[in-house]
Design a protein around this motif. Structure first.
Motif, PDB file in Angstrom:
ATOM      1  N   GLY A   1       2.270   7.088  33.326  1.00  0.00           N
ATOM      2  CA  GLY A   1       0.952   6.956  32.718  1.00  0.00           C
ATOM      3  C   GLY A   1       0.128   5.790  33.202  1.00  0.00           C
ATOM      4  N   CYS A   2       0.769   4.692  33.671  1.00  0.00           N
ATOM      5  CA  CYS A   2       0.034   3.510  34.115  1.00  0.00           C
ATOM      6  C   CYS A   2      -0.104   3.434  35.628  1.00  0.00           C
ATOM      7  CB  CYS A   2       0.729   2.242  33.613  1.00  0.00           C
ATOM      8  SG  CYS A   2       0.658   2.029  31.812  1.00  0.00           S
ATOM      9  N   LEU A   3       0.477   4.388  36.362  1.00  0.00           N
ATOM     10  CA  LEU A   3       0.494   4.318  37.817  1.00  0.00           C
ATOM     11  C   LEU A   3      -0.907   4.468  38.391  1.00  0.00           C
ATOM     12  CD1 LEU A   3       2.457   4.065  40.214  1.00  0.00           C
ATOM     13  CD2 LEU A   3       2.508   6.562  40.312  1.00  0.00           C
ATOM     14  N   THR A   4      -1.347   3.462  39.166  1.00  0.00           N
ATOM     15  CA  THR A   4      -2.670   3.500  39.790  1.00  0.00           C
ATOM     16  C   THR A   4      -2.592   3.616  41.307  1.00  0.00           C
ATOM     17  OG1 THR A   4      -2.797   1.078  39.952  1.00  0.00           O
ATOM     18  CG2 THR A   4      -3.663   2.099  37.950  1.00  0.00           C
ATOM     19  N   ARG A   5      -1.482   3.181  41.910  1.00  0.00           N
ATOM     20  CA  ARG A   5      -1.370   3.190  43.373  1.00  0.00           C
ATOM     21  C   ARG A   5      -0.005   3.730  43.771  1.00  0.00           C
ATOM     22  NH1 ARG A   5      -1.901  -2.533  45.813  1.00  0.00           N
ATOM     23  NH2 ARG A   5      -3.915  -2.369  44.735  1.00  0.00           N
ATOM     24  N   LEU A   6      -0.011   4.782  44.602  1.00  0.00           N
ATOM     25  CA  LEU A   6       1.231   5.390  45.079  1.00  0.00           C
ATOM     26  C   LEU A   6       1.199   5.453  46.597  1.00  0.00           C
ATOM     27  CD1 LEU A   6       3.915   6.891  44.560  1.00  0.00           C
ATOM     28  CD2 LEU A   6       2.597   9.021  44.443  1.00  0.00           C
ATOM     29  N   HIS A   7       2.177   4.791  47.234  1.00  0.00           N
ATOM     30  CA  HIS A   7       2.313   4.800  48.686  1.00  0.00           C
ATOM     31  C   HIS A   7       3.693   5.368  49.036  1.00  0.00           C
ATOM     32  CE1 HIS A   7      -0.920   1.619  49.897  1.00  0.00           C
ATOM     33  NE2 HIS A   7      -1.309   2.351  48.866  1.00  0.00           N
ATOM     34  N   LEU A   8       3.719   6.454  49.787  1.00  0.00           N
ATOM     35  CA  LEU A   8       4.967   7.067  50.223  1.00  0.00           C
ATOM     36  C   LEU A   8       4.965   7.136  51.742  1.00  0.00           C
ATOM     37  CD1 LEU A   8       5.234  10.036  47.670  1.00  0.00           C
ATOM     38  CD2 LEU A   8       6.188   7.727  47.467  1.00  0.00           C
ATOM     39  N   SER A   9       5.947   6.521  52.366  1.00  0.00           N
ATOM     40  CA  SER A   9       6.051   6.503  53.821  1.00  0.00           C
ATOM     41  C   SER A   9       7.415   7.026  54.246  1.00  0.00           C
ATOM     42  CB  SER A   9       5.836   5.078  54.348  1.00  0.00           C
ATOM     43  OG  SER A   9       5.973   5.031  55.749  1.00  0.00           O
ATOM     44  N   GLN A  10       7.420   8.118  55.005  1.00  0.00           N
ATOM     45  CA  GLN A  10       8.654   8.755  55.454  1.00  0.00           C
ATOM     46  C   GLN A  10       9.580   9.044  54.269  1.00  0.00           C
ATOM     47  OE1 GLN A  10      10.425   6.971  59.037  1.00  0.00           O
ATOM     48  NE2 GLN A  10       8.556   5.761  59.275  1.00  0.00           N
ATOM     49  N   VAL A  11       9.007   9.626  53.252  1.00  0.00           N
ATOM     50  CA  VAL A  11       9.738   9.942  52.028  1.00  0.00           C
ATOM     51  C   VAL A  11       9.973  11.444  51.951  1.00  0.00           C
ATOM     52  CG1 VAL A  11       9.602   9.974  49.505  1.00  0.00           C
ATOM     53  CG2 VAL A  11       8.899   7.930  50.770  1.00  0.00           C
ATOM     54  N   HIS A  12      11.182  11.845  51.605  1.00  0.00           N
ATOM     55  CA  HIS A  12      11.502  13.247  51.398  1.00  0.00           C
ATOM     56  C   HIS A  12      11.050  13.655  49.998  1.00  0.00           C
ATOM     57  CE1 HIS A  12      14.842  13.696  54.682  1.00  0.00           C
ATOM     58  NE2 HIS A  12      13.681  13.311  55.154  1.00  0.00           N
ATOM     59  N   ILE A  13       9.945  14.370  49.938  1.00  0.00           N
ATOM     60  CA  ILE A  13       9.398  14.865  48.677  1.00  0.00           C
ATOM     61  C   ILE A  13       8.621  16.135  48.983  1.00  0.00           C
ATOM     62  CG2 ILE A  13       7.324  13.429  48.907  1.00  0.00           C
ATOM     63  CD1 ILE A  13       7.238  13.199  45.868  1.00  0.00           C
ATOM     64  N   THR A  14       8.696  17.121  48.125  1.00  0.00           N
ATOM     65  CA  THR A  14       7.973  18.372  48.350  1.00  0.00           C
ATOM     66  C   THR A  14       6.581  18.288  47.749  1.00  0.00           C
ATOM     67  OG1 THR A  14       8.709  19.434  46.300  1.00  0.00           O
ATOM     68  CG2 THR A  14      10.172  19.615  48.238  1.00  0.00           C
ATOM     69  N   GLY A  15       5.720  19.232  48.167  1.00  0.00           N
ATOM     70  CA  GLY A  15       4.368  19.269  47.622  1.00  0.00           C
ATOM     71  C   GLY A  15       4.353  19.555  46.135  1.00  0.00           C
ATOM     72  N   ASP A  16       5.259  20.418  45.663  1.00  0.00           N
ATOM     73  CA  ASP A  16       5.318  20.721  44.238  1.00  0.00           C
ATOM     74  C   ASP A  16       5.743  19.507  43.430  1.00  0.00           C
ATOM     75  OD1 ASP A  16       4.519  23.318  44.678  1.00  0.00           O
ATOM     76  OD2 ASP A  16       6.552  24.140  44.703  1.00  0.00           O
ATOM     77  N   GLU A  17       6.723  18.767  43.940  1.00  0.00           N
ATOM     78  CA  GLU A  17       7.189  17.573  43.228  1.00  0.00           C
ATOM     79  C   GLU A  17       6.086  16.520  43.159  1.00  0.00           C
ATOM     80  OE1 GLU A  17      11.948  17.773  44.437  1.00  0.00           O
ATOM     81  OE2 GLU A  17      10.502  16.765  45.745  1.00  0.00           O
TER      82      GLU A  17
END
Length: 468
Positions: free
Chosen positions: A209-225
């Protein structure tokens, strides 16, 4: 506040104590001269004795002071005073990396480096009393211990933490580390505002709920997730994806009213970005927009496009952007096939070339700031620049750099940078093209710059970019 300020505070305390001792010594000496009865001999060495102690301040004040120190200074302070030990162990900001832990990767092998790094971080985390605001871990070495990582994150991510940054080692032989999402979504991570993950696997099951900035670099994550995380993180303001190769279709919910910045690079499997967030004004993307980004682009005011391959971004910027982004104010282009001096495929402009093509009807009424890195003497590049100067009626600043490197984004003169060290090495061909690019700017661009536009041409390094 650093150790210098802390030492100054302690020195003031010592001077006051020393003045009291001197005053007492003078009184005793006076009494001895007057022959007062009952006087006792005073040991002269006692007057000279000095003790090194810290000001008598409440513990919570010392905690606040130590929390302002850089991590390495706080650790040193904890080694010299019992008063500081508890403050160091409750330091709210932990940045654990090879640099902050004083490790020299060249002095030992990667396996030994990983072992020493793990032991030191383990010791710090075991003795830390909790209450972290920031936890940054840049793991180093050739391998990692999953159980240690899980234990550190479990200790670090507690109610009240605001920033978590985890960067796993490059070229690690082991499989991707699976980030333990339970530490975030069990309630302990409800206060997190910034989350930065690099080279790990991340499979979120809820939102923050408080997340304002998300940076993912070379992370295994799907579009749905990722879509599920975003749709349940309504405070999101900035999203950056780099090298996330599992994402094929990304959906950004219309509920993200605060989202204003979207950056997507090197996501090779990504086909479509379905953006329904209504207030995205800054977009950074590789490749042509129409091939990936779906949604309302009218609100976009700043666009940065780069391409590592053969996409004709310069032509695209001229022919498409005025129609799909009429409110664009700032444009940044980096196109290897057109800008990179070693890969220019277009006709180079000559000394007597006066046949400049014009693109009539393409107005850039809101464009205010343009930066072109790797400016060369390709005729199409000169034509684009002249077209912008003639048709961007709101233009305030044009920045041209004939070499594209890490210093391209700053305003400092490369001659100043060169005095401190060597510039990034460039081939003789690139340097030659750069000098030709500067010549083209002086020959064809400068005379077309209106008085209302500030032209900034970044100079070459006088030492490293000479034509030999």
């Amino acid at each position: 506040m650093g150790l210098l300020e802390l030492n100054r505070l302690m020195s003031m305390r010592q001077r006051r104590r020393h003045r009291k001792i001197q005053s007492r010594s003078m009184s005793i000496s006076s009494a001895k001269r007057k022959g007062l009865p009952g006087q006792q001999d005073v040991n002269p060495q006692a007057c000279k004795r000095r003790t090194y102690s810290v000001p008598d301040l409440p513990k919570d004040i010392w905690h606040d002071i130590l929390s302002l120190l850089p991590l390495s200074d706080a650790a040193r302070a904890g080694c010299v005073s019992h008063t500081f030990v508890s403050s160091w162990r409750s330091h709210p900001n932990l940045t654990l990396s090879k640099e902050t832990l004083g490790l020299n990767g060249n002095a030992c092998g990667q396996d030994e480096l990983a072992r020493i790094f793990t032991n030191r971080v383990d010791c710090i985390m075991e003795n830390h009393s909790g209450g972290l605001k920031t936890f940054k871990l840049d793991y180093c070495g050739s391998s990692f211990d999953t159980s240690c990582l899980n234990r550190w994150l479990d200790s670090a991510v507690t109610p009240g933490i605001e920033e978590v940054k985890l960067s796993m080692p490059l070229g690690c032989n082991a499989v991707y580390y699976g980030f333990p999402c339970s530490v975030l979504f069990s309630g302990s991570g409800n206060s997190i505002r910034h989350l930065h993950l690099s080279r790990c696997a991340f499979h979120p099951t809820a939102g923050l709920g408080c997340l304002t900035r998300l940076h993912l670099s070379q992370v295994h994550i799907t579009g749905d997730e990722l879509g599920h995380l975003l749709s349940n993180s309504l405070a999101m303001e900035e999203l950056t994806l780099n090298g996330c190769g599992k994402i094929i279709h990304l959906k950004i919910s219309c509920l993200l009213h605060r989202l204003n910045s979207l950056s997507v690079f090197n996501c090779t499997a990504l086909q479509v970005i379905e953006n329904k967030a209504p207030n995205v004004c800054l977009v950074r993307i590789d490749g042509a927009l129409e091939e990936r980004l779906v949604g309302d682009l009218l609100q976009v005011k700043e666009l940065q496009m780069l391409d590592y391959y053969e996409c004709d971004l310069v032509h695209y910027a001229c022919s498409k952007l005025p129609f799909i982004m009429p409110n664009l104010e700032t444009l940044g282009l980096s196109s290897a096939g057109e800008v990179s001096q070693t890969r220019v495929k277009h006709e180079l402009i000559s000394d007597e070339d006066s046949n400049m093509r014009q693109m009539l009807g393409h107005r850039h009424c809101n464009l205010k700031n343009v930066r072109i890195m790797g400016f060369c003497s390709a005729k199409s590049m000169v034509e684009l620049t002249c077209h912008i100067l003639e048709n961007a009626t709101s233009l305030e600043r044009l920045t041209l750099d004939a070499i594209y490197d890490n210093s391209s984004y700053g305003d400092a003169d490369r001659s100043c940078v060169g005095k401190k060290g060597e510039c990034n090495p460039k081939s003789r061909s690139i340097i030659k093209h750069a000098h030709k690019g500067l010549w083209a700017i002086g020959k064809y661009v400068v005379e077309k710059v209106p008085s209302t536009v500030q032209l900034s041409v970044k100079k070459l390094c006088s030492r490293c970019h000479k034509i030999k």
